[in-house]
Enzyme design. Sequence first.
Site, PDB file in Angstrom:
ATOM      1  N   ASP A 108       0.816  -1.230   0.000  1.00 43.49           N
ATOM      2  CA  ASP A 108       0.000   0.000   0.000  1.00 43.49           C
ATOM      3  C   ASP A 108       0.840   1.266   0.000  1.00 43.49           C
ATOM      4  O   ASP A 108       0.539   2.220   0.716  1.00 43.49           O
ATOM      5  CB  ASP A 108      -0.952   0.022   1.205  1.00 43.49           C
ATOM      6  CG  ASP A 108      -1.985  -1.084   1.142  1.00 43.49           C
ATOM      7  OD1 ASP A 108      -2.238  -1.583   0.041  1.00 43.49           O
ATOM      8  OD2 ASP A 108      -2.533  -1.442   2.195  1.00 43.49           O
ATOM      9  N   ASP A 164      -8.088  -5.948   9.761  1.00 41.24           N
ATOM     10  CA  ASP A 164      -7.630  -4.869   8.881  1.00 41.24           C
ATOM     11  C   ASP A 164      -7.708  -3.508   9.557  1.00 41.24           C
ATOM     12  O   ASP A 164      -7.056  -2.563   9.118  1.00 41.24           O
ATOM     13  CB  ASP A 164      -8.476  -4.814   7.607  1.00 41.24           C
ATOM     14  CG  ASP A 164      -8.317  -6.045   6.749  1.00 41.24           C
ATOM     15  OD1 ASP A 164      -7.180  -6.512   6.591  1.00 41.24           O
ATOM     16  OD2 ASP A 164      -9.333  -6.539   6.230  1.00 41.24           O
TER      17      ASP A 164
END
Length: 592
Positions: free
Chosen positions: A306, A530
Amino acid sequence: MNVWRRLSGRRRAVALAGASALVAGSLVTLPVTAAHAATQCDVAYTTNDWQGGFTANITIRNIGDALNGWSLGFTFPDANQRLVQGWSARWSQSGRNVTAQSESWNGSLATGASTSIGFNGSWSGSNPRPTSFTINGVACNGGTPPPTTPPPTTAPPTTAPPTTAPPTTAPPGNKVDNPYVNARGYVNPEWKAKAESVSGGSRISNTPTGVWLDRIAAIEGTDNSQSNGPMGLRDHLDEALRQNAQYIQVVIYNLPGRDCAALASNGELGPNELPKYKAQYIDPIAAIQRDAKYRNLRIINIIEIDSLPNLVTNTSGKPGGTAMCDTVKANGAYVQGVGYALATLGAIPNVYNYIDAAHHGWIGWDSNFTPTAQILRDASRASGATAAHVHGFIVNTANYSALREPYARVTDSVNGQSVRQSKWIDWNQYNDELSFAQAFRQELVRQGFDNGIGMLIDTSRNGWGGSARPTGAGPTTSVDAYVDGGRIDRRIHKGNWCNQSGAGLGERPTAAPASGIDAYVWIKPPGESDGSSREIPNNDGKGFDRMCDPTYTGNPLNGNNRSGALPDAPISGAWFSAQLAELMRNAYPPLS
């Protein structure tokens, strides 16, 4: 945390072995004599040699009074031995004399504490090991300090090594083309125990998963963390040796201004803390991975998920663009940080670096596809890195995109209309991870990467099984009905990424499953959250992102749709047993 205090009896015995000097092959261990009451030291020096070069790993242990700053000294026995570049200390060479001065972060050594440093060097003729060391001028083996005057003019000229950029050429090693083929993977005992705490978890608990180093403290282990376990990197590597594992997967994940377009996974380092990232995060990891005792273990590093794709998709002028992404693009924190990680870790002969390359629902559009490949190329050439330091790339890390979409292919049409017009596909060139990974690999090769690079696909949570899994295409009344009725991925929107309801375990880790794919892997350990469903105070540097709130109605990045997140989730990386139970129920292929 003092790593020596945490060693088991067996490991401590290995680390402190020898009451007198031991010289065997490439290992030199030099304990102190009792001649100096204040400064006493134990130095272990190991090397990994190749033709014309070597990597030296040095562990300094203080067995005298506490030190507030130290300076290591030793003399190369041969005039043709050269210091090229070092880490975790300020290195210099004058003639044959080498000095390593402590950094601000590792200068304080309590009695019994240790620190690891190292360097890359060159040689010609022979590469003998130093036979004596000093700390702050006191000989660790009771000998005499190195001379302060330079040797004769036959010695190499004085050079100061670069302070940031590692060598640009990785030393030759015994790398294999695909580190997963016919290889046994490391099973993280911390994750294994958590998986087995959930009913039915023993069916998957022996699966290799990634070891996440998502902050500096995780390198040594964190006893009281919500999201990291007490085992540090060295503990995991030692356990891998005990298991006779042939590979271990380590997630390098702590860039300055990390994950600049999200909050749940923001990190501990600010956008301008690249020097800290290098000195306090990458360098200590490299020092451990370089340890000669791990030389036969394939260390697979997953480099900064990411990160780089954000510089293409989430800067000013883009939907959901953020000031943080603007900052790390402008100051080079991501490109230079990833380059430094690649070069530093990639210089280790048994390390395999795979850079994160997002997923098809992020960069599958023409406007993102090639620019992302180009910025990955730029990072592979930054801070001393080269394409040789990149073994491959990984897609779908910690994400949910289906591996294959057999009933909703982008080449399909309904009543003369391309299904790419559907709201779900939204003109994307891809609709599953396998076709995307294979195509993106070809684009990376076009951008200058070796045509032997391999791709990994994280299949830990993209199975989408259970009763909701389609068995055929949807109705042909419209492109939306056709796609929505037949798609395997049951998320509300492809932009939804947090604790997705209805997800299942995907393909089990498999080596060389398809052309150009090195492996299907479980890098995100199933059952680790998450992000939290609500704001939860914590000391782990984890924020709260509304995309993890099941009541959130969305933003431009997910088409202003509901988040699709499960309720009652803990902070990112923390154990979420309800999620693992659902992942097992919806596994595809189903669990037996």
